[in-house]
Design a protein around this motif. Structure first.
Motif, mmCIF file in Angstrom:
data_model
loop_
_atom_site.group_PDB
_atom_site.id
_atom_site.type_symbol
_atom_site.label_atom_id
_atom_site.label_comp_id
_atom_site.label_asym_id
_atom_site.label_seq_id
_atom_site.Cartn_x
_atom_site.Cartn_y
_atom_site.Cartn_z
ATOM 1 N N ARG A 136 -17.881 -52.381 -54.472
ATOM 2 C CA ARG A 136 -19.408 -53.517 -54.690
ATOM 3 C C ARG A 136 -19.496 -53.569 -53.753
ATOM 4 N NH1 ARG A 136 -22.800 -52.362 -58.998
ATOM 5 N NH2 ARG A 136 -20.724 -52.598 -60.495
ATOM 6 N N SER A 137 -18.793 -53.943 -52.397
ATOM 7 C CA SER A 137 -19.175 -55.067 -51.762
ATOM 8 C C SER A 137 -19.361 -53.821 -50.670
ATOM 9 C CB SER A 137 -18.801 -56.434 -51.270
ATOM 10 O OG SER A 137 -17.225 -55.896 -51.021
ATOM 11 N N ASN A 181 -25.237 -52.082 -52.164
ATOM 12 C CA ASN A 181 -24.234 -52.400 -53.518
ATOM 13 C C ASN A 181 -23.913 -50.635 -53.745
ATOM 14 O OD1 ASN A 181 -23.157 -52.579 -55.614
ATOM 15 N ND2 ASN A 181 -25.126 -53.859 -56.728
#
Length: 691
Positions: A301-302, A333
């Protein structure tokens, strides 16, 4: 004026005549690879960001793109969730069409198979029955998309009895058009649903690891329904992908330890996971995709992209978080990842509302080409490519392993051993060593057997002929002379712990047959033996990577349990009216470890001649050594304190608990001392600065 105009005209013509150069900005991130020690090191860039798509037809933009897919013709399908539509681009990322706004409610997943577009629609939060799987048919020639079917929760007694709430999030489809659906909170695994919307079964559930406390509670409570026990529920899968080989890849977002875990799985039809349980991974993976040479891509997600080979070995980690900056190749994101036939990576960012495209560098292309041959078993053909990879990165372990396999296929076993050792490839090292050992035995076994027979016959002849004991007399005299020293007598007495442990304990307690200093030297010998074990155990059985070992830490591994046991047993025995003194406990515990002296040297030697085909011999010896020592410890503690068997068991349990308490106290004292030292250092710095 004419000269000025002519000069300007010449400059303009030269500017148009010069070739046009495209300037590529350096990647805004570093690329890393793990080395053989499990550490991430910087390597050459494997991919470079080349494009991002923010708008398309008539300046339309994305809103919360949750998923993407690339089909076999490299067409790109973007699930524009915020706008409740799917946008289709051709292989050159040019806009073709969009559809779905009239039907989709909250689309979250997309998959394309045989020109059929499958969309997982979560539905409305208020209506738990609104989850759907929509199926569209894409006509490429007419550039049209038509709705074929819309399925709600499949009718099934299994789902109805459990009142299963159907919330489709992600979907994958195999060649038989069987749908693999990830539903929110489905800890039983992925739902397998056939093309007629009939539920088949749950697939690839995650396992739950019980703790020691859970097992103790289970033993104590059994099936008691009144016992209020917390139910262990495995984490639900969060994404799924299917490649052309039929493997199902799953993603699970859960906690991991030390950058290792099993949040990614490669599962066959039988539910068997082919990825290691402790592979390099992350806890926040959102999506997974498979490349052209069975290489696997996953994104967090990062925004960090991980690339693995087909066996789950990590090759590259790159990209990352944008930290509030709007830069191509960095993400706020990251929600989905896809790969086309050229191994171009395409990533959706649901916050920045754009699509990033990465192109493989020359380094990555060479790795992929070599990996393709490697996967086909063409190790010899891949050798030159792996050597080129090493020119880019000399520490790329997979390249060393590939070259080692090439040497193995060509019968160059010693060269293969060297490469496998560099790559820390123990399984392959075992194969090469088997061949090296066979060659050595074929060449030298007869010579050594004849030598052993001649030596044995020579000793027999000397013993028969030497009636006056001339040959062996000096040796016996030296042994008898050494035996007069008290230290030698005390050390040799330790062997009595094997012959008759009860008598040995009695002699130590009553007649002081072994001094404390002799016991200390004996214990020091155990430490030396352990160091020799670390230094000379064969590569296949070594417990550590020697060049990275912290010898102080390794010594603590053997000294800390031993010292803590002696002190803890003395304290507990004092409370339980045990008869043993601290000295007796120390010496007798040393005596209980005599099997280590006898067996460990043999294991060290065997570890240098055995392969994994005979590793059961090494493991059996290790088990005998540990088990024998444990039995001796039990009976020696019993006789030292004159306990019954029941009292001895209780004493040992309490000793272990006391060891835990002592270790916790030592850690607490250490932390307090470090805080005091840090406080004094800060105070001293402040005084110096203010002065």
């Amino acid at each position: 004026m004419k000269k000025i105009l002519i000069t300007l005209l010449i400059i303009i013509l030269l500017l148009f005549a010069l070739p046009q150069f495209s300037i590529l900005a350096q990647a805004p991130y570093i690329t890393q690879s793990p080395n053989r020690y499990g550490e991430f090191v910087v390597t050459q860039d494997a991919y470079e960001p080349i494009q991002d798509i923010r708008s398309f037809e008539n300046q339309l933009t994305f809103s919360n793109p949750r998923d993407i897919f690339v089909d076999h013709l490299d067409y790109l399908y973007v699930l524009d969730s915020g706008n409740r539509r799917v946008v289709i681009f051709d292989e050159n990322h040019l806009y073709l069409t969009h559809f779905g706004a009239d039907l989709l409610v909250r689309p979250t997943g997309i998959f394309v198979r045989n020109n059929k577009i499958y969309i997982a629609d979560y539905g409305t939060p208020e209506d738990v029955t609104s989850g759907r799987i929509h199926i569209y048919l894409f006509n490429r020639e007419l550039n049209q998309v038509n709705l074929l079917d819309s399925f709600q929760r499949p009718a099934s007694p299994v789902l109805e009895i459990n009142q299963f709430i159907y919330r489709p999030q992600k979907i994958a489809v195999d060649y038989n058009e069987t749908m693999y659906v990830v539903s929110e909170g489905s800890y039983n695994g992925i739902l397998m649903i056939n093309s007629e919307n009939r539920f088949l079964s749950f697939f690839a559930p995650n396992r739950v690891q019980g703790t020691l406390l859970d097992r103790v509670i289970q033993v104590l409570y059994g099936n008691n329904e009144r016992a209020q026990l917390t139910k262990k529920i495995p984490p639900a899968p969060s994404n799924v992908f299917l490649d052309d080989s039929g493997y199902v890849f799953t993603v699970t977002q859960t906690t991991i330890t030390g950058s290792r875990g099993d949040t990614l799985k490669k599962v066959n039809n039988g539910g068997l996971n082919f990825f290691p349980d402790n592979m390099f991974t992350a806890s926040d993976f959102t999506s997974i995709a498979v490349g052209q040479v069975d290489n696997v891509y996953a994104i967090t997600r990062s925004g960090f992209i991980y690339e693995y080979d087909r066996e789950g070995n990590l090759m590259f980690v790159f990209a990352g978080s944008s930290q509030g900056q709007d830069r191509i190749g960095l993400f706020q994101n990251a929600s989905a990842i896809a790969v086309n036939s050229q191994n171009y990576i395409i990533v959706a960012d649901e916050v920045s509302n754009n699509i990033h495209i990465f192109k493989p560098t020359a380094f990555a292309n060479v790795v992929h080409e070599a990996l393709g041959l490697y996967n086909q078993g063409k190790y010899v053909e891949s050798q030159s490519l792996w050597e080129e990879v090493l020119r880019y990165n000399a520490l790329f372990d997979l390249a060393h392993e590939g070259i080692g396999l090439s040497y193995l296929m060509q019968g160059q076993y010693k060269e293969a051993l060297n490469k496998f050792e560099i790559a820390n490839a123990q399984e392959e090292y075992s194969l090469a060593y088997w061949e090296v050992r066979n060659d050595w035995l074929m060449s030298n076994a007869g010579f050594y057997m004849v030598g052993i027979i001649i030596l044995y016959l020579g000793l027999v002849v000397i013993k028969k002929v030497d009636t006056n004991d001339v040959v062996f007399k000096p040796t016996k005299k030296l042994i008898n002379h050494m035996g007069k020293y008290r230290f030698v007598q005390e050390i040799s007495f330790m062997t009595h712990f094997i012959k008759n442990p009860a008598d040995a304990v009695y002699e130590v307690k009553t007649h002081k047959r072994v001094s404390f200093y002799s016991g200390l030297i004996y214990a020091l010998g155990l430490v030396v033996l352990y160091i020799l074990h670390l230094l000379f155990t064969g590569f296949l059985f070594t417990p550590i990577i020697l060049e990275r070992a912290d010898f102080l830490e390794e010594l603590l591994k053997i000294l800390a349990p031993f010292i803590t046991f002696v002190f803890a047993n003395y304290l507990i025995s004092s409370l339980m009216e045990g008869e043993g003194t601290f000295k007796a406990i120390f010496i007798n515990t040393c005596g209980a470890l005599i099997p280590v002296y006898l067996i460990l040297p043999i294991l060290i030697i065997l570890s240098n001649v055995l392969t994994y085909n005979e590793q059961f011999i090494y493991q059996f010896g290790l088990t005998i050594m540990i088990g024998w020592s444990a039995v001796l410890v039990f009976f020696i503690i019993k006789d030292t304190h004159n306990y019954t068997i029941k009292e001895t068991i209780y004493n040992l349990i309490m000793t272990i608990l006391m060891m835990v308490v002592m270790i916790i106290l030592v850690i607490m004292v250490y932390m307090m001392m470090m805080q005091v030292v840090e406080f004094v250092a800060d105070l001293f710095k402040e005084v110096i600065i203010n002065a």
